[in-house]
Design a protein around this motif. Structure first.
Motif, mmCIF file in Angstrom:
data_model
loop_
_atom_site.group_PDB
_atom_site.id
_atom_site.type_symbol
_atom_site.label_atom_id
_atom_site.label_comp_id
_atom_site.label_asym_id
_atom_site.label_seq_id
_atom_site.Cartn_x
_atom_site.Cartn_y
_atom_site.Cartn_z
ATOM 1 N N UNK A 81 0.812 -1.207 0.000
ATOM 2 C CA UNK A 81 0.000 0.000 0.000
ATOM 3 C C UNK A 81 0.848 1.261 0.000
ATOM 4 N N UNK A 82 2.154 1.105 0.088
ATOM 5 C CA UNK A 82 3.033 2.282 0.084
ATOM 6 C C UNK A 82 2.884 3.084 -1.194
ATOM 7 N N UNK A 83 2.492 2.420 -2.297
ATOM 8 C CA UNK A 83 2.327 3.143 -3.552
ATOM 9 C C UNK A 83 1.240 4.206 -3.457
ATOM 10 N N UNK A 84 0.404 4.126 -2.454
ATOM 11 C CA UNK A 84 -0.636 5.128 -2.273
ATOM 12 C C UNK A 84 -0.064 6.440 -1.756
ATOM 13 N N UNK A 85 1.142 6.406 -1.249
ATOM 14 C CA UNK A 85 1.783 7.611 -0.749
ATOM 15 C C UNK A 85 1.886 8.623 -1.886
ATOM 16 N N UNK A 86 1.490 9.872 -1.643
ATOM 17 C CA UNK A 86 1.518 10.880 -2.705
ATOM 18 C C UNK A 86 2.870 11.011 -3.401
ATOM 19 N N UNK A 87 3.938 10.672 -2.729
ATOM 20 C CA UNK A 87 5.259 10.804 -3.331
ATOM 21 C C UNK A 87 5.435 9.875 -4.536
ATOM 22 N N UNK A 88 4.644 8.796 -4.586
ATOM 23 C CA UNK A 88 4.757 7.821 -5.673
ATOM 24 C C UNK A 88 3.735 8.025 -6.794
ATOM 25 N N UNK A 89 2.793 8.895 -6.609
ATOM 26 C CA UNK A 89 1.666 8.984 -7.536
ATOM 27 C C UNK A 89 2.042 9.368 -8.957
ATOM 28 N N UNK A 90 3.107 10.117 -9.174
ATOM 29 C CA UNK A 90 3.473 10.541 -10.526
ATOM 30 C C UNK A 90 4.699 9.831 -11.063
#
Length: 121
Positions: A81-90
């Motif tokens: 679920x770490x991919x949900x972190x805004x830092x990974x969104x783009x």
């Protein structure tokens, strides 16, 4: 994490509580503040006496930096679920060269944080 039930409502309430307490170390009141929801709503969601709307589900996931799929039992690994972190969104929008540069910069920042924590001890 294994759920004690296959009932989607039970999975949701268990995962919400686990994400709040264990992953993010938040109280119900803290999560309520982060989401803009009443604390009683968070308590009802965790007790299983109410189900969140789609908008509130999204607010909860965003505040906890996890995916709605994790909360709903569609994703088993909370670390995923770490991919949900805004830092990974783009990240998917970057070229290979820029992805490597971003990864190098993240490693640099992690090393800086480790040094700072070591100095604080």
């Amino acid at each position: 994490m294994t759920s004690s039930s296959n009932n989607p409502s039970d999975i949701f309430r268990e995962r919400l509580r686990t994400a709040r307490e264990e992953l993010r170390k938040l109280s119900q009141a803290d999560l309520a503040r982060e989401t803009g929801l009443p604390a009683s709503s968070v308590a009802h969601f965790e007790a299983g006496t109410r189900k969140p709307s789609f908008d509130n589900l999204r607010k909860l996931a965003n505040a906890l930096n996890i995916t709605t799929d994790y909360l709903l039992g569609r994703s088993e690994d909370p670390a995923g679920a770490a991919e949900a972190d805004p830092i990974y969104r783009d990240v998917h929008k970057l070229t290979d060269k820029n992805r490597k540069m971003a990864a190098d910069f993240m490693r640099f920042l992690a090393q800086q944080d480790e040094k700072e924590r070591g100095e604080d001890e």
